[in-house]
Design an enzyme around this catalytic site. Structure first.
Site, PDB file in Angstrom:
ATOM      1  N   ASP A 120      42.098  34.267  63.027  1.00  0.00           N
ATOM      2  CA  ASP A 120      43.132  34.041  62.022  1.00  0.00           C
ATOM      3  C   ASP A 120      42.476  33.338  60.830  1.00  0.00           C
ATOM      4  OD1 ASP A 120      45.446  33.600  60.633  1.00  0.00           O
ATOM      5  OD2 ASP A 120      46.421  32.374  62.156  1.00  0.00           O
ATOM      6  N   HIS A 147      54.717  24.198  55.182  1.00  0.00           N
ATOM      7  CA  HIS A 147      54.406  24.561  56.571  1.00  0.00           C
ATOM      8  C   HIS A 147      53.441  23.551  57.189  1.00  0.00           C
ATOM      9  CE1 HIS A 147      50.386  26.128  55.514  1.00  0.00           C
ATOM     10  NE2 HIS A 147      50.949  26.771  54.503  1.00  0.00           N
ATOM     11  N   GLU A 156      44.862  25.097  58.179  1.00  0.00           N
ATOM     12  CA  GLU A 156      45.276  25.996  57.098  1.00  0.00           C
ATOM     13  C   GLU A 156      46.216  25.342  56.091  1.00  0.00           C
ATOM     14  OE1 GLU A 156      48.177  29.028  58.295  1.00  0.00           O
ATOM     15  OE2 GLU A 156      47.814  28.443  60.374  1.00  0.00           O
ATOM     16  N   HIS A 195      49.749  32.577  67.532  1.00  0.00           N
ATOM     17  CA  HIS A 195      50.353  31.265  67.751  1.00  0.00           C
ATOM     18  C   HIS A 195      50.355  31.083  69.265  1.00  0.00           C
ATOM     19  CE1 HIS A 195      52.428  30.588  63.640  1.00  0.00           C
ATOM     20  NE2 HIS A 195      51.416  31.425  63.520  1.00  0.00           N
ATOM     21  N   HIS A 197      55.067  34.827  54.329  1.00  0.00           N
ATOM     22  CA  HIS A 197      54.902  35.931  55.278  1.00  0.00           C
ATOM     23  C   HIS A 197      54.979  37.284  54.570  1.00  0.00           C
ATOM     24  CE1 HIS A 197      56.266  33.153  58.818  1.00  0.00           C
ATOM     25  NE2 HIS A 197      55.003  32.976  58.479  1.00  0.00           N
ATOM     26  N   TYR A 214      51.729  26.324  47.127  1.00  0.00           N
ATOM     27  CA  TYR A 214      52.456  27.505  46.670  1.00  0.00           C
ATOM     28  C   TYR A 214      53.345  27.091  45.502  1.00  0.00           C
ATOM     29  CZ  TYR A 214      50.875  28.340  51.382  1.00  0.00           C
ATOM     30  OH  TYR A 214      50.102  28.403  52.515  1.00  0.00           O
ATOM     31  N   HIS A 231      47.976  25.652  64.068  1.00  0.00           N
ATOM     32  CA  HIS A 231      48.650  26.035  65.309  1.00  0.00           C
ATOM     33  C   HIS A 231      47.583  26.353  66.343  1.00  0.00           C
ATOM     34  CE1 HIS A 231      47.623  30.220  64.282  1.00  0.00           C
ATOM     35  NE2 HIS A 231      48.115  29.984  63.082  1.00  0.00           N
ATOM     36  N   ASP A 256      60.643  59.357  70.621  1.00  0.00           N
ATOM     37  CA  ASP A 256      59.781  59.355  71.811  1.00  0.00           C
ATOM     38  C   ASP A 256      58.350  58.945  71.459  1.00  0.00           C
ATOM     39  OD1 ASP A 256      59.079  61.576  70.391  1.00  0.00           O
ATOM     40  OD2 ASP A 256      59.093  62.959  72.093  1.00  0.00           O
ATOM     41  N   ASP A 315      45.410  36.838  54.374  1.00  0.00           N
ATOM     42  CA  ASP A 315      45.531  36.195  55.685  1.00  0.00           C
ATOM     43  C   ASP A 315      45.396  37.312  56.714  1.00  0.00           C
ATOM     44  OD1 ASP A 315      46.315  34.918  58.040  1.00  0.00           O
ATOM     45  OD2 ASP A 315      47.846  33.716  57.051  1.00  0.00           O
ATOM     46  N   GLU A 351      42.229  28.981  55.412  1.00  0.00           N
ATOM     47  CA  GLU A 351      42.440  28.839  56.856  1.00  0.00           C
ATOM     48  C   GLU A 351      41.181  29.213  57.621  1.00  0.00           C
ATOM     49  OE1 GLU A 351      45.532  30.499  60.285  1.00  0.00           O
ATOM     50  OE2 GLU A 351      45.328  31.554  58.371  1.00  0.00           O
ATOM     51  N   ARG A 367      45.934  29.426  49.957  1.00  0.00           N
ATOM     52  CA  ARG A 367      45.828  28.940  51.348  1.00  0.00           C
ATOM     53  C   ARG A 367      44.400  29.177  51.799  1.00  0.00           C
ATOM     54  NH1 ARG A 367      49.893  31.204  53.286  1.00  0.00           N
ATOM     55  NH2 ARG A 367      49.090  33.026  54.399  1.00  0.00           N
TER      56      ARG A 367
END
Length: 442
Positions: free
Chosen positions: A273, A352, A386, A363, A245, A390, A356, A42, A262, A409, A407
């Protein structure tokens, strides 16, 4: 919210509703908010409204629906929860229909329990119904019941809508170009997120844990007034940075490793972002510098292509070309640049897209192609840039480059002359990052 800001907000959202009505003359639109979600038993997740609904209403309570009747003079009807003194003791204030109508500028407001009885009458003799088709099976079933109820009155001369349209399509186009109010929120979200990244750089040390740095980010978001993280932060040290991710955020930070973060906050419904990659010990190694400078060059090349009139894919193509040549120079790939681009062998280390749309959703809403062609950028569009690299450990990867993930961004606003970087306050050059971390260590 100050009185002048409140009035401006009401005017902006009323104008959005009128614009949507103009796109569907004579029809009816239905836009529900998001349901509450159970986390366990709950206990609920913190409530977050549906972006489309909030874009049109500014109303933040669950169990709410906007109905827009697109006559010559459009009519907006909010269906929401009634006041409930006992539940308000437990769960907090409810506006109730009458107060919601006054506070948020609707033409009408009714109890949410009245929706099923009201909709057949509202749909009678309408050419079309616009709603989020297919987004929720229960809403699809509910809509079918309403349409069947209208059809049951066919002998009395009432006709049911013959067409169903996805209301998200025109709203996506509306949301794609941000107005002044939206840009103000996004700039502030970007500034708060930049402060959080600076805090993380100051806090990073060998021997600390990823979750300690995650805590610094979340603390700064909330301390600065942001309501939520826009998404769960990625705090990835060493080889974890090669997991796109990664959100476990539970590994120790080691001397000599990079830390990829990130993270961005959500402020008043709008997301930031940002990604930054920096050395845990405050000093980039030679190999780390090479990879970092390559990714930074790719980002600069992409940003040079973010300007009104260019197509969506031009920044990505520019970044890929720089990265692919860099992979050849670093001996990660062999052959010619043309062959690497044609065969897409670069995707082993850069898999990638370069950005975006960004807005109420991380996104954000909006198509990237129209009729098979990449969409043209226009002033007021907001997006991320971005690029990354890798380099997972493997026998054919030079040892000095293994498990380096980088990365970088930023969030950018398309302008006539180019782009405005709205997250520029987060340090990005090697010199600036190392200076910040050196100062933090005294």
């Amino acid at each position: 919210m100050k009185a002048n800001d409140l009035i401006q907000d009401l005017l902006v959202r009323a104008a959005r509703r009128r614009r949507l009505a103009q796109a569907m003359p004579g029809a009816v639109a239905l836009v529900p908010t998001a349901p509450e979600r159970l986390r366990n038993r709950d206990t609920h997740y913190p409530y977050r409204y549906d972006s489309y609904f909030h874009y049109l209403t500014g109303f933040e309570e669950p169990e709410s629906v906007l109905v827009l009747v697109a006559d010559a003079e459009p009519r907006s009807i909010l269906f929401c929860r009634e006041r409930h003194p006992e539940r308000e003791i437990w769960d907090g204030h409810r506006h109730g229909p009458e107060r919601a109508r006054e506070r948020f500028g609707f033409d009408e407001a009714r109890p949410i329990e009245a929706l099923d009885d009201a909709m057949p009458a509202l749909l009678g003799d309408r050419a079309a119904l616009w709603y989020p088709v297919g987004a929720d099976a229960q809403w699809d079933e509910r809509v079918m019941r309403w349409l069947n109820a209208v059809r049951a009155n066919a002998r009395s001369g009432v006709a049911a809508p013959q067409q169903l349209h996805d209301v998200r399509a025109p709203l996506d186009d509306m949301r794609l170009v941000k107005d002044a109010q939206e840009l103000a929120a996004m700039r502030k979200a970007g500034a708060i997120s930049a402060v959080a990244h600076r805090r993380a750089m100051r806090a990073a040390r060998p021997g600390r844990n990823e979750y300690e740095i995650e805590a610094e980010l979340l603390y700064e978001f909330r301390r600065q007034g942001a309501q939520f993280p826009a998404y769960w932060p990625i705090v990835a040290g060493g080889a974890n940075a090669c997991v796109l991710h990664y959100v476990s955020n539970d590994a120790p930070l080691t001397d000599g490793a990079l830390l990829l973060i990130d993270a961005g906050c959500e402020l008043d419904g709008y997301a930031a972002d940002i990604t930054r990659t920096f050395p845990v010990n405050g000093r980039y190694s030679g190999a780390q510098r090479e990879v970092y400078e390559l990714v930074l060059a790719a980002q600069r090349a992409a940003m040079d292509k973010v300007r009104a009139g260019n197509t969506w894919n031009e920044p990505h193509d520019a970044a890929v070309k720089v990265l692919a040549q860099g992979m050849l120079d670093l001996k990660l790939l062999s052959g010619s640049l043309d062959a690497v681009l044609e065969k897409e062998t670069y995707k082993r280390f850069y898999m990638h897209r370069t950005g975006h749309w960004l807005g109420m959703d991380v996104h954000d809403a909006g198509d990237y192609k129209r009729e098979g062609a990449w969409r043209a950028l226009a002033p007021g569009m907001t997006l991320t840039v971005e690029p990354g690299l890798y380099i997972r450990a493997a026998d054919d990867v030079p040892e000095r480059l293994r498990d380096i993930g980088v990365r970088i961004e930023d969030d950018v606003l398309v302008t006539e002359a180019g782009c405005e970087v709205i997250t520029a306050e987060a340090p990005k050059s090697i010199a600036d990052i190392e200076a910040l971390m050196r100062d933090a260590r005294g």
